[in-house]
Design an enzyme around this catalytic site. Structure first.
Site, PDB file in Angstrom:
ATOM      1  N   ARG A 174       0.864  -1.171   0.000  1.00 33.45           N
ATOM      2  CA  ARG A 174       0.000   0.000   0.000  1.00 33.45           C
ATOM      3  C   ARG A 174       0.904   1.225   0.000  1.00 33.45           C
ATOM      4  O   ARG A 174       2.123   1.109   0.081  1.00 33.45           O
ATOM      5  CB  ARG A 174      -1.014  -0.012   1.154  1.00 33.45           C
ATOM      6  CG  ARG A 174      -0.670  -0.806   2.363  1.00 33.45           C
ATOM      7  CD  ARG A 174       0.462  -0.228   3.146  1.00 33.45           C
ATOM      8  NE  ARG A 174       0.195   1.178   3.404  1.00 33.45           N
ATOM      9  CZ  ARG A 174       1.086   2.094   3.627  1.00 33.45           C
ATOM     10  NH1 ARG A 174       2.379   1.770   3.638  1.00 33.45           N
ATOM     11  NH2 ARG A 174       0.774   3.343   3.850  1.00 33.45           N
ATOM     12  N   ARG A 182      -7.297  -0.022  -6.914  1.00 37.22           N
ATOM     13  CA  ARG A 182      -7.503   1.004  -5.888  1.00 37.22           C
ATOM     14  C   ARG A 182      -7.681   2.349  -6.601  1.00 37.22           C
ATOM     15  O   ARG A 182      -6.853   2.719  -7.430  1.00 37.22           O
ATOM     16  CB  ARG A 182      -6.320   1.057  -4.892  1.00 37.22           C
ATOM     17  CG  ARG A 182      -6.275  -0.209  -4.031  1.00 37.22           C
ATOM     18  CD  ARG A 182      -5.444  -0.038  -2.796  1.00 37.22           C
ATOM     19  NE  ARG A 182      -6.061   0.852  -1.830  1.00 37.22           N
ATOM     20  CZ  ARG A 182      -5.419   1.351  -0.770  1.00 37.22           C
ATOM     21  NH1 ARG A 182      -4.157   1.024  -0.559  1.00 37.22           N
ATOM     22  NH2 ARG A 182      -6.024   2.154   0.058  1.00 37.22           N
ATOM     23  N   GLN A 198      -2.025   2.119   9.881  1.00 43.97           N
ATOM     24  CA  GLN A 198      -0.719   2.244   9.207  1.00 43.97           C
ATOM     25  C   GLN A 198       0.284   2.989  10.088  1.00 43.97           C
ATOM     26  O   GLN A 198       1.491   2.804   9.945  1.00 43.97           O
ATOM     27  CB  GLN A 198      -0.879   2.994   7.876  1.00 43.97           C
ATOM     28  CG  GLN A 198      -1.571   2.205   6.784  1.00 43.97           C
ATOM     29  CD  GLN A 198      -3.051   2.528   6.723  1.00 43.97           C
ATOM     30  OE1 GLN A 198      -3.661   2.855   7.738  1.00 43.97           O
ATOM     31  NE2 GLN A 198      -3.641   2.421   5.557  1.00 43.97           N
ATOM     32  N   ASP A 243      -1.833  10.740  -1.629  1.00 39.36           N
ATOM     33  CA  ASP A 243      -2.104   9.715  -2.640  1.00 39.36           C
ATOM     34  C   ASP A 243      -2.449  10.319  -3.992  1.00 39.36           C
ATOM     35  O   ASP A 243      -2.374   9.652  -5.018  1.00 39.36           O
ATOM     36  CB  ASP A 243      -3.239   8.806  -2.164  1.00 39.36           C
ATOM     37  CG  ASP A 243      -2.811   8.083  -0.904  1.00 39.36           C
ATOM     38  OD1 ASP A 243      -2.908   8.689   0.188  1.00 39.36           O
ATOM     39  OD2 ASP A 243      -2.328   6.945  -1.021  1.00 39.36           O
ATOM     40  N   ASN A 278      -5.323  12.411   1.023  1.00 42.67           N
ATOM     41  CA  ASN A 278      -4.457  11.541   1.825  1.00 42.67           C
ATOM     42  C   ASN A 278      -5.344  10.735   2.776  1.00 42.67           C
ATOM     43  O   ASN A 278      -6.568  10.906   2.806  1.00 42.67           O
ATOM     44  CB  ASN A 278      -3.420  12.373   2.593  1.00 42.67           C
ATOM     45  CG  ASN A 278      -2.301  11.508   3.143  1.00 42.67           C
ATOM     46  OD1 ASN A 278      -1.726  10.710   2.410  1.00 42.67           O
ATOM     47  ND2 ASN A 278      -1.990  11.638   4.422  1.00 42.67           N
ATOM     48  N   LYS A 279      -4.724   9.886   3.544  1.00 40.07           N
ATOM     49  CA  LYS A 279      -5.452   8.984   4.443  1.00 40.07           C
ATOM     50  C   LYS A 279      -6.481   9.761   5.265  1.00 40.07           C
ATOM     51  O   LYS A 279      -6.219  10.862   5.743  1.00 40.07           O
ATOM     52  CB  LYS A 279      -4.441   8.275   5.352  1.00 40.07           C
ATOM     53  CG  LYS A 279      -5.001   7.224   6.259  1.00 40.07           C
ATOM     54  CD  LYS A 279      -5.819   6.171   5.545  1.00 40.07           C
ATOM     55  CE  LYS A 279      -5.064   5.486   4.421  1.00 40.07           C
ATOM     56  NZ  LYS A 279      -5.934   4.642   3.571  1.00 40.07           N
TER      57      LYS A 279
HETATM   58  O1  MRU Z   1      -4.431   3.229   2.037  1.00 35.66           O
HETATM   59  P1  MRU Z   1      -2.927   3.370   1.954  1.00 35.66           P
HETATM   60  O2  MRU Z   1      -2.215   2.775   3.118  1.00 35.66           O
HETATM   61  O3  MRU Z   1      -2.409   2.920   0.611  1.00 35.66           O
HETATM   62  O4  MRU Z   1      -2.741   4.929   1.999  1.00 35.66           O
HETATM   63  C1  MRU Z   1      -1.488   5.548   2.021  1.00 35.66           C
HETATM   64  C2  MRU Z   1      -1.617   6.900   2.598  1.00 35.66           C
HETATM   65  O5  MRU Z   1      -2.643   7.502   2.592  1.00 35.66           O
HETATM   66  C3  MRU Z   1      -0.430   7.478   3.224  1.00 35.66           C
HETATM   67  O6  MRU Z   1      -0.846   8.409   4.181  1.00 35.66           O
HETATM   68  C4  MRU Z   1       0.543   8.161   2.368  1.00 35.66           C
HETATM   69  O7  MRU Z   1       0.719   9.437   2.810  1.00 35.66           O
HETATM   70  C5  MRU Z   1       0.341   8.320   0.946  1.00 35.66           C
HETATM   71  S1  MRU Z   1       1.446   7.304   0.126  1.00 35.66           S
HETATM   72  C6  MRU Z   1       3.042   7.943   0.415  1.00 35.66           C
END
Ligand code: MRU
Length: 371
Positions: free
Chosen positions: A54, A95, A207, A248, A258-259
């Protein structure tokens, strides 16, 4: 054994069988370090959708290696290009939010017309290798530019640690090595700067607690795990000097997906006058869109990620259900932080304002890029 550091990689060809790609099954960290084989492009697709891998850059790299596997599988097929294109279409659906996936697939697709039966596999192998090698250099660039920010803060508070807050895992594990948000932290730590990281737990997939905390520990970086709702309190009490997260997908105007939960940290940082930076490789910029709220697809994931918690019990590793069975669940995986709450973007080419002007000052070739 030290698992991360200078020569660490998150994806590689099996040394004694380069037709197998190996990854770390990130679902099992920090409890178990398990190397997982990808034998087919379908294995690669599953690794992405089930989150064995991921993080935007690693998702892109895994997709490129999956197309190399598709090239191997296509041997003997009447129309090898159609086989690979079908695999790319399926990989593209694994995704939705991280734009590096589309970027990597497009990049590999662009070289297909120059391939013939003989050089198809070596060409796709080279492309996947290049994508990984370049990603390491990109993270190094982000690290060197971001280091200046941490050095600046350190100079203003001699004898005290620089407190960085980060969300999710934008570390080595989300990239090929060094990470995006963590690269400046690793470089600062290596330079002897007293840096301490507040690690958001990052529900529901954790994460932060399971990946970021693990890799910071691997690299000896002082850190403290906090629940996702603690950041605002820490900021109000002067315990955070800077926030650095990853992304992302970033629009050409500087909006950042982002997350889930990143937006709330940006609001709290804004209210408390704390700089909020986003670290990103140029591969995470989606030049074709300008309105993050409307145009970035936000992934909704399985509700089980919310009600089930994975961890170690006295009897070993297990998942437990934490809620009543008739509770309705919503599980949006990302949110969008509007550019106005972002102090700056840290890229491999330098640091810029989170704006179209800022980004095109670093990437002049993209000026005027529209859908
Ligand atoms: O769902 P994930 O674990 O793939 O998401 C990743 C993220 O959102 C991270 O926070 C990250 O900042 C982006 S990838 C470097």
């Amino acid at each position: 054994m030290r698992k991360t550091g200078e020569n660490f990689r998150t994806i590689w060809q099996k040394p004694d069988d380069p037709e197998i790609i190996q990854i770390i099954d990130q679902r099992r960290l920090p409890h178990e370090y398990v190397v997982h084989d990808l034998n087919t492009w379908q294995d690669g697709a599953e690794a992405i959708s089930e989150m064995l891998v991921r993080g935007a850059p690693l998702i892109g790299a895994t997709a490129s290696w999956s197309l190399y596997l598709a090239a191997l599988q296509s041997r003997g097929h009447a129309d090898r290009m159609a086989f690979i294109n079908d695999a790319a279409d399926a990989l593209g659906k694994t995704r939705p939010t991280a734009v590096n996936l589309r970027w990597a697939l497009d990049r590999v697709r662009r070289i297909l017309p120059s391939a013939d039966d003989k050089n198809l596999v070596p060409l796709l192998q080279k492309e996947a290798r290049d994508i990984c090698d370049e990603d390491v250099e990109i993270s190094r660039g982000i690290g060197l530019h971001g280091l200046r920010l941490i050095e600046g803060i350190a100079a203003e508070k001699p004898g005290q640690p620089v407190n960085v807050l980060t969300h999710c895992n934008a570390g080595s594990l989300a990239t090929i090595n060094y990470g995006t948000a963590t690269a400046p932290i690793y470089f600062a730590h290596a330079k002897g700067i007293d840096v301490h990281v507040w690690v958001d737990e990052t529900r529901p997939r954790n994460q932060g607690s399971q990946l970021t905390a693990w890799e910071l520990a691997e690299n000896g970086v002082p850190h403290t795990l906090i629940v996702d709702n603690a950041g605002g309190h820490l900021m109000q009490h002067g315990l955070v000097d800077i926030c650095i997260t990853g992304t992302d997908r970033t629009t050409r105007t500087g909006d950042v997906a982002n997350k889930i939960g990143t937006y709330l940290k940006a609001l709290a940082a804004n209210d408390n006058g704390i700089p909020f930076y986003v670290a990103l490789p140029s591969t995470t910029i989606d030049w074709s869109i300008s309105d993050g709220l409307r145009e970035i697809p936000i992934e909704e994931r399985n509700p089980d990620e919310v009600n089930m918690i994975y961890g170690r019990s006295e009897d070993g590793l297990c998942s437990v259900n934490t809620i009543a069975s008739d509770t309705r669940i919503s599980n949006f995986a990302f949110d969008v932080t509007p550019a106005r709450y972002i102090t700056g973007l840290i890229t491999e080419y330098g640091i810029c304002d989170a704006s179209e002007q800022g980004l095109t000052s670093l990437f002049p070739d993209q000026a005027g890029h529209k859908k």
